[in-house]
Write a protein that holds these residues in place. Structure first.
Motif, PDB file in Angstrom:
ATOM      1  N   ILE A  96       0.826  -1.209   0.000  1.00 23.17           N
ATOM      2  CA  ILE A  96       0.000   0.000   0.000  1.00 23.17           C
ATOM      3  C   ILE A  96       0.861   1.260   0.000  1.00 23.17           C
ATOM      4  N   ALA A  97       2.074   1.195   0.533  1.00 17.26           N
ATOM      5  CA  ALA A  97       2.974   2.349   0.450  1.00 17.26           C
ATOM      6  C   ALA A  97       3.315   2.644  -1.003  1.00 17.26           C
ATOM      7  N   ASP A  98       3.591   1.593  -1.779  1.00 18.05           N
ATOM      8  CA  ASP A  98       3.888   1.784  -3.196  1.00 18.05           C
ATOM      9  C   ASP A  98       2.637   2.142  -3.989  1.00 18.05           C
ATOM     10  N   GLN A  99       1.489   1.652  -3.572  1.00 17.19           N
ATOM     11  CA  GLN A  99       0.241   2.072  -4.211  1.00 17.19           C
ATOM     12  C   GLN A  99       0.057   3.583  -4.059  1.00 17.19           C
ATOM     13  N   ALA A 100       0.277   4.079  -2.841  1.00 15.51           N
ATOM     14  CA  ALA A 100       0.167   5.512  -2.599  1.00 15.51           C
ATOM     15  C   ALA A 100       1.201   6.291  -3.409  1.00 15.51           C
ATOM     16  N   LEU A 101       2.415   5.746  -3.489  1.00 16.68           N
ATOM     17  CA  LEU A 101       3.481   6.401  -4.239  1.00 16.68           C
ATOM     18  C   LEU A 101       3.116   6.549  -5.710  1.00 16.68           C
ATOM     19  N   LEU A 102       2.622   5.482  -6.338  1.00 17.46           N
ATOM     20  CA  LEU A 102       2.290   5.547  -7.756  1.00 17.46           C
ATOM     21  C   LEU A 102       1.080   6.440  -8.018  1.00 17.46           C
ATOM     22  N   ALA A 103       0.089   6.425  -7.116  1.00 18.81           N
ATOM     23  CA  ALA A 103      -1.051   7.330  -7.263  1.00 18.81           C
ATOM     24  C   ALA A 103      -0.598   8.779  -7.104  1.00 18.81           C
ATOM     25  N   ASP A 104       0.303   9.010  -6.166  1.00 21.84           N
ATOM     26  CA  ASP A 104       0.865  10.347  -5.966  1.00 21.84           C
ATOM     27  C   ASP A 104       1.555  10.823  -7.244  1.00 21.84           C
ATOM     28  N   GLN A 105       2.323   9.954  -7.879  1.00 23.84           N
ATOM     29  CA  GLN A 105       3.019  10.322  -9.109  1.00 23.84           C
ATOM     30  C   GLN A 105       2.034  10.608 -10.239  1.00 23.84           C
ATOM     31  N   ALA A 106       0.970   9.819 -10.323  1.00 27.07           N
ATOM     32  CA  ALA A 106      -0.026  10.016 -11.378  1.00 27.07           C
ATOM     33  C   ALA A 106      -0.715  11.367 -11.227  1.00 27.07           C
ATOM     34  N   VAL A 107      -1.111  11.706  -9.985  1.00 31.80           N
ATOM     35  CA  VAL A 107      -1.798  12.976  -9.751  1.00 31.80           C
ATOM     36  C   VAL A 107      -0.851  14.146  -9.993  1.00 31.80           C
ATOM     37  N   TYR A 108       0.381  14.036  -9.505  1.00 28.89           N
ATOM     38  CA  TYR A 108       1.328  15.137  -9.685  1.00 28.89           C
ATOM     39  C   TYR A 108       1.662  15.335 -11.164  1.00 28.89           C
TER      40      TYR A 108
END
Length: 412
Positions: free
Chosen positions: A231-243
């Motif tokens: 879930i940490a990496d899930q958050a990381l990839l979603a963060d990158q997509a939004v940014y």
């Protein structure tokens, strides 16, 4: 009354029927096999306050007062004696804990317990058929609506996994309010192998652009989850997509919760404003979670998982800031006292009733005014194995102490 062979033949007929003709097929078959004089498919509306017959929006059944509504809320068959010789039988339709509505039959005589059990299985069979048909017709969607959705609401409702989910280790209920003009909040769940993942998206209030933003976020989270990432990496990839799309101008808060079904041990990532409460043996806990930055706020944010241990019988309530931050006419925050009181007071209710009760009291807190923000409530009843470890290092606290702590947190 209803043999397994008859039930199978009904299922076969439903499988080949046109999606829009399911009700007509049922009426013909049940009249033939059960001498049913009336057959209705009552579908729950988006607010979870009433049931509406397919193809007949004018005849609704309130959930709190009618036999059909009671059957839906309790998820148990309800038999109602009517004038004349007919008996009205209301059978809840659900698939794996996702409550859809009620199959209502008028029969010439009262079924015995064996017959009622067979009818209950029939209703589950019908629910499976309706779920399969829902991708091929709009009839089911229309039956749950009393007004037209905004485009933002249409986007959000298509994201949601359902109203509930059930397995031997857990029972989940979720709700998004208001139903017809939501902006950006959403929720999701998925069980894969030995883990259950719950996600709550808490977006900014502001219309279609924010609905697109939460659609992007949840899709990115699902993509990462389906790749088997933490879930940490899930958050990381979603963060990158939004940014990548918004360069820090827009961001999304989220709460990610991943539980090992075999142990009850869980990983949590809190990115922004959602809140989690845990009811254990009559005590309300506030897990000590570090609030990390919302996703999309900065480039290259790393997220850190925290661990907590669920005990058998725990109830976990997750809410968006549209719930815990909602203010009354006196500017009192709903999350300061009332939310904790509700979690404690509804301990004996089902997960579905807890979710609906929180939304009802939220409107009372607002003086029955419209909500200022989307409100998401997720309730998880954990019936799997657990650990005697305390919740994220917290100790039991009295409700007034807990409320004081939450007031300090939500006023930041």
């Amino acid at each position: 009354m209803l043999s397994a062979e008859t039930r199978d033949s009904i299922l076969e007929a439903l499988e080949v029927a046109r999606p829009s003709a399911v009700l007509a097929v049922l009426q013909q078959l049940l009249a033939e096999h059960l001498q049913a004089t009336e057959v209705h498919l009552l579908m729950a509306n988006y607010q979870l306050t009433a049931l509406h017959p397919i193809h007949d929006q004018d005849n609704s059944a309130e959930l709190s007062t009618t036999p059909a509504g009671i059957a839906f809320v309790s998820q148990r068959p309800v038999i109602h004696e009517v004038q004349g010789h007919a008996v009205e039988v209301n059978l809840p339709m659900s698939t794996r804990g996702d409550r859809m509505g009620v199959l209502q039959l008028s029969l010439p005589q009262r079924p015995d317990q064996t017959e009622l059990n067979e009818l209950t299985r029939l209703a589950q069979t019908v629910a499976l058929s309706l779920r399969a048909s829902s991708r091929q017709t709009d009839a089911l969607e229309r039956s749950g609506r009393t007004q037209r959705l905004t485009l933002a609401a249409e986007l959000q409702w298509q994201l949601l996994p359902g109203r509930g989910c059930r397995a031997p280790e857990y029972d989940i209920a979720g709700h998004l309010e208001p139903a017809y003009h939501v902006h950006a909040d959403a929720f999701d769940w998925s069980q894969d192998d030995d883990h259950l993942t719950l996600t709550l998206i808490d977006g900014s209030n502001g219309g279609r652009v924010h609905a697109l933003l939460s659609t992007l976020t949840l899709t990115a989270l699902r993509n990462a989850r389906r790749a088997g990432l933490s879930i940490a990496d899930q958050a990381l990839l979603a963060d990158q997509a939004v940014y990548a799309h918004h360069q820090g101008d827009q961001c999304v808060s989220a709460l990610l919760f991943r539980i090992a079904l075999s142990t009850g041990l869980a990983d949590v990532v809190l990115a922004g404003s959602p809140r989690m409460l845990i009811l254990r043996q009559g005590q309300v806990y506030e897990p000590r979670l570090t609030e990390q930055v919302p996703m999309g706020m900065f480039e290259g944010t790393d997220y850190v998982e925290q661990q907590l241990a669920l005990a058998h019988g725990d109830r976990v309530v997750m809410v968006s800031d549209g719930v815990h931050g909602a203010r009354s006419a006196n500017s009192d925050r709903f999350g300061d006292i009332r939310l904790a009181d509700l979690v404690s007071a509804t301990a004996d209710g089902s997960a579905e009733r807890v979710v609906r009760r929180i939304v009802d009291v939220l409107y009372e807190h607002r003086g029955d005014d419209d909500l200022d923000d989307d409100a998401v409530v997720l309730c998880l009843d954990w019936t799997g194995p657990g650990s005697p470890m305390v919740v994220a290092g917290a100790t039991p606290v009295e409700l007034h102490t807990w409320a004081t702590k939450l007031r300090a947190v939500t006023s930041r």
